[in-house]
Design a protein around this motif. Structure first.
Motif, PDB file in Angstrom:
ATOM      1  N   GLN A  74       0.825  -1.200   0.000  1.00 37.87           N
ATOM      2  CA  GLN A  74       0.000   0.000   0.000  1.00 37.87           C
ATOM      3  C   GLN A  74       0.865   1.259   0.000  1.00 37.87           C
ATOM      4  O   GLN A  74       2.046   1.235   0.352  1.00 37.87           O
ATOM      5  CB  GLN A  74      -0.934  -0.006   1.218  1.00 37.87           C
ATOM      6  N   ASP A  75       0.237   2.374  -0.372  1.00 38.69           N
ATOM      7  CA  ASP A  75       0.988   3.627  -0.519  1.00 38.69           C
ATOM      8  C   ASP A  75       1.569   4.108   0.805  1.00 38.69           C
ATOM      9  O   ASP A  75       2.666   4.674   0.827  1.00 38.69           O
ATOM     10  CB  ASP A  75       0.073   4.710  -1.109  1.00 38.69           C
ATOM     11  N   TYR A  76       0.844   3.923   1.916  1.00 40.25           N
ATOM     12  CA  TYR A  76       1.356   4.430   3.191  1.00 40.25           C
ATOM     13  C   TYR A  76       2.611   3.676   3.631  1.00 40.25           C
ATOM     14  O   TYR A  76       3.466   4.239   4.309  1.00 40.25           O
ATOM     15  CB  TYR A  76       0.278   4.355   4.281  1.00 40.25           C
ATOM     16  N   ARG A 108       8.541   3.826   4.026  1.00 37.44           N
ATOM     17  CA  ARG A 108       9.856   3.307   3.635  1.00 37.44           C
ATOM     18  C   ARG A 108      10.688   4.399   2.978  1.00 37.44           C
ATOM     19  O   ARG A 108      11.915   4.487   3.195  1.00 37.44           O
ATOM     20  CB  ARG A 108       9.671   2.108   2.701  1.00 37.44           C
ATOM     21  N   ALA A 109      10.055   5.275   2.195  1.00 38.76           N
ATOM     22  CA  ALA A 109      10.782   6.366   1.543  1.00 38.76           C
ATOM     23  C   ALA A 109      11.277   7.399   2.548  1.00 38.76           C
ATOM     24  O   ALA A 109      12.305   8.047   2.335  1.00 38.76           O
ATOM     25  CB  ALA A 109       9.881   7.039   0.501  1.00 38.76           C
ATOM     26  N   LEU A 110      10.546   7.543   3.675  1.00 42.10           N
ATOM     27  CA  LEU A 110      10.967   8.481   4.719  1.00 42.10           C
ATOM     28  C   LEU A 110      12.031   7.915   5.629  1.00 42.10           C
ATOM     29  O   LEU A 110      12.467   8.597   6.571  1.00 42.10           O
ATOM     30  CB  LEU A 110       9.754   8.906   5.546  1.00 42.10           C
ATOM     31  N   GLY A 111      12.458   6.678   5.383  1.00 39.80           N
ATOM     32  CA  GLY A 111      13.554   6.095   6.141  1.00 39.80           C
ATOM     33  C   GLY A 111      13.150   5.252   7.327  1.00 39.80           C
ATOM     34  O   GLY A 111      13.998   4.940   8.179  1.00 39.80           O
ATOM     35  N   LEU A 162       5.354  -2.901  12.792  1.00 36.74           N
ATOM     36  CA  LEU A 162       4.560  -2.714  14.003  1.00 36.74           C
ATOM     37  C   LEU A 162       3.647  -1.493  13.943  1.00 36.74           C
ATOM     38  O   LEU A 162       2.552  -1.522  14.516  1.00 36.74           O
ATOM     39  CB  LEU A 162       5.496  -2.590  15.221  1.00 36.74           C
ATOM     40  N   ARG A 163       4.071  -0.425  13.253  1.00 36.91           N
ATOM     41  CA  ARG A 163       3.293   0.810  13.254  1.00 36.91           C
ATOM     42  C   ARG A 163       2.381   0.950  12.053  1.00 36.91           C
ATOM     43  O   ARG A 163       1.348   1.633  12.136  1.00 36.91           O
ATOM     44  CB  ARG A 163       4.254   2.008  13.302  1.00 36.91           C
ATOM     45  N   HIS A 164       2.716   0.319  10.937  1.00 43.34           N
ATOM     46  CA  HIS A 164       1.954   0.545   9.714  1.00 43.34           C
ATOM     47  C   HIS A 164       1.254  -0.713   9.204  1.00 43.34           C
ATOM     48  O   HIS A 164       0.094  -0.646   8.800  1.00 43.34           O
ATOM     49  CB  HIS A 164       2.882   1.106   8.624  1.00 43.34           C
ATOM     50  N   ILE A 165       1.949  -1.843   9.208  1.00 41.11           N
ATOM     51  CA  ILE A 165       1.368  -3.058   8.631  1.00 41.11           C
ATOM     52  C   ILE A 165       0.502  -3.796   9.640  1.00 41.11           C
ATOM     53  O   ILE A 165      -0.636  -4.188   9.326  1.00 41.11           O
ATOM     54  CB  ILE A 165       2.483  -3.978   8.086  1.00 41.11           C
ATOM     55  N   LEU A 166       1.003  -4.009  10.853  1.00 37.67           N
ATOM     56  CA  LEU A 166       0.277  -4.814  11.836  1.00 37.67           C
ATOM     57  C   LEU A 166      -1.119  -4.270  12.147  1.00 37.67           C
ATOM     58  O   LEU A 166      -2.087  -5.044  12.143  1.00 37.67           O
ATOM     59  CB  LEU A 166       1.109  -4.935  13.122  1.00 37.67           C
ATOM     60  N   PRO A 167      -1.308  -2.973  12.428  1.00 38.32           N
ATOM     61  CA  PRO A 167      -2.674  -2.499  12.716  1.00 38.32           C
ATOM     62  C   PRO A 167      -3.646  -2.700  11.566  1.00 38.32           C
ATOM     63  O   PRO A 167      -4.850  -2.862  11.787  1.00 38.32           O
ATOM     64  CB  PRO A 167      -2.472  -1.003  13.019  1.00 38.32           C
TER      65      PRO A 167
END
Length: 307
Positions: free
Chosen positions: A198-200, A205-208, A216-221
């Motif tokens: 997904q874009d988020y 990943r682009a922001l490092g 844990l913060r983006h995929i898991l929820p």
């Protein structure tokens, strides 16, 4: 100058109200909004809550005041009386007290098994879906090995190896959890593979952001919803499986109390004394029904395709 000649002052304008900042809608807030208005969820959650309280505090509901482990052969197979609300079984034990105290085993086995399989399968599915390659290959092949084993047959084999002397809640949870985690792994893996493109996630990943932060913060929820649904549905399956294993003689053993064990003890004298079998079977059926209702409501609320 008189007061009549004073210029009239205009009333002060009321202070402008600052608009309240509304919370952004999310899957979890929308799901909770739908669940609170779903009568199936309310009834199922109320029934499960009552059963959990009964299993946690059986003495509060045991108004008869009879010790479930105390039996008197003189009272064997008696009907409903003021002292025995559900009658007595083949050994003269009070059926009501045993049904109330037997709820603890079924509830514990169900919740612990669902939690263990959800955590183990969820963590392994998260790693397999995110890293892919050899991690995914190894975990998927191991899961397929366990998938090839029929659940009840595999649990029977595991408990037979453990032995009746060591049988208990821990061994039943081990047997059920060892064969159920691959299902959760597959569901979590598929959700993670969908979420990581997904874009988020690409933006993070682009922001490092590092891999653990992304997981844990983006995929898991965003991948957790299907695991919660299947774990809720599995809860009823685990309760039924524990009763089946205890009925077959390899699960919970006496002097522990289990609904499946009570049904097994009462089956030979069912026509002569049906109450010792009917009441534990009724409570077992109501428990599974309430969990199924809860799982269906959670599935409908968390699945966007069903909205």
């Amino acid at each position: 100058m008189s007061n009549d000649t004073l210029p009239a002052t205009a009333p002060a304008a009321p202070p402008a109200k600052t608009p309240k900042k509304e919370k952004a809608a999310s899957l979890w807030s929308d799901a909770w909004y739908d669940l609170r208005r779903n009568p199936v969820f309310v009834i199922g959650a109320a029934m499960v809550g009552i059963l959990v309280v009964i299993s946690a505090f059986p003495g509060v509901f045991d108004s008869v005041g009879v010790d479930p482990s105390t039996c008197n052969l003189a009272n064997a197979r008696k009907g409903i009386t003021s002292e025995h609300w559900f009658g007595s079984d083949n050994l003269g034990c009070d059926v009501y007290s045993r049904v109330i105290h037997g709820a603890r085993v079924s509830i514990l086995v169900g919740f612990i098994s669902a939690a263990v399989t959800g955590i183990v399968g969820g963590v392994l599915g998260l790693l397999a879906g995110f890293y892919g390659r050899w991690v995914d290959i190894i975990l998927s092949r191991v899961a397929e090995i366990f998938f090839a084993i029929p659940s009840i047959l595999g649990a029977l084999l595991i408990l037979a190896v453990i032995g009746r002397d060591n049988a208990g809640i821990g061994s039943v949870v081990l047997a059920l959890g060892l064969l159920a985690w691959p299902m959760v792994l597959r569901i979590m893996r598929a959700a993670v593979i969908t979420a990581k493109h997904q874009d988020y996630v690409v933006a993070a990943r682009a922001l490092g952001a590092g891999p653990w932060r992304i997981m844990l913060r983006h995929i898991l929820p965003n991948a957790l919803a299907p695991v919660i649904v299947v774990s809720t549905i599995n809860l009823g399956a685990f309760i039924a499986a524990e009763a089946a294993l205890s009925f077959l003689g390899v699960g919970i053993q006496s002097p522990q109390i289990s609904w499946g064990l009570m049904i097994a003890d009462a089956r030979n004298r069912f026509l002569e004394a049906p109450l010792p079998l009917l009441f534990p079977a009724l409570f077992l059926s109501l428990t599974i029904l309430s969990v199924v209702m809860l799982g269906d409501a959670v599935r409908d609320a968390l699945d966007p395709k069903l909205r």
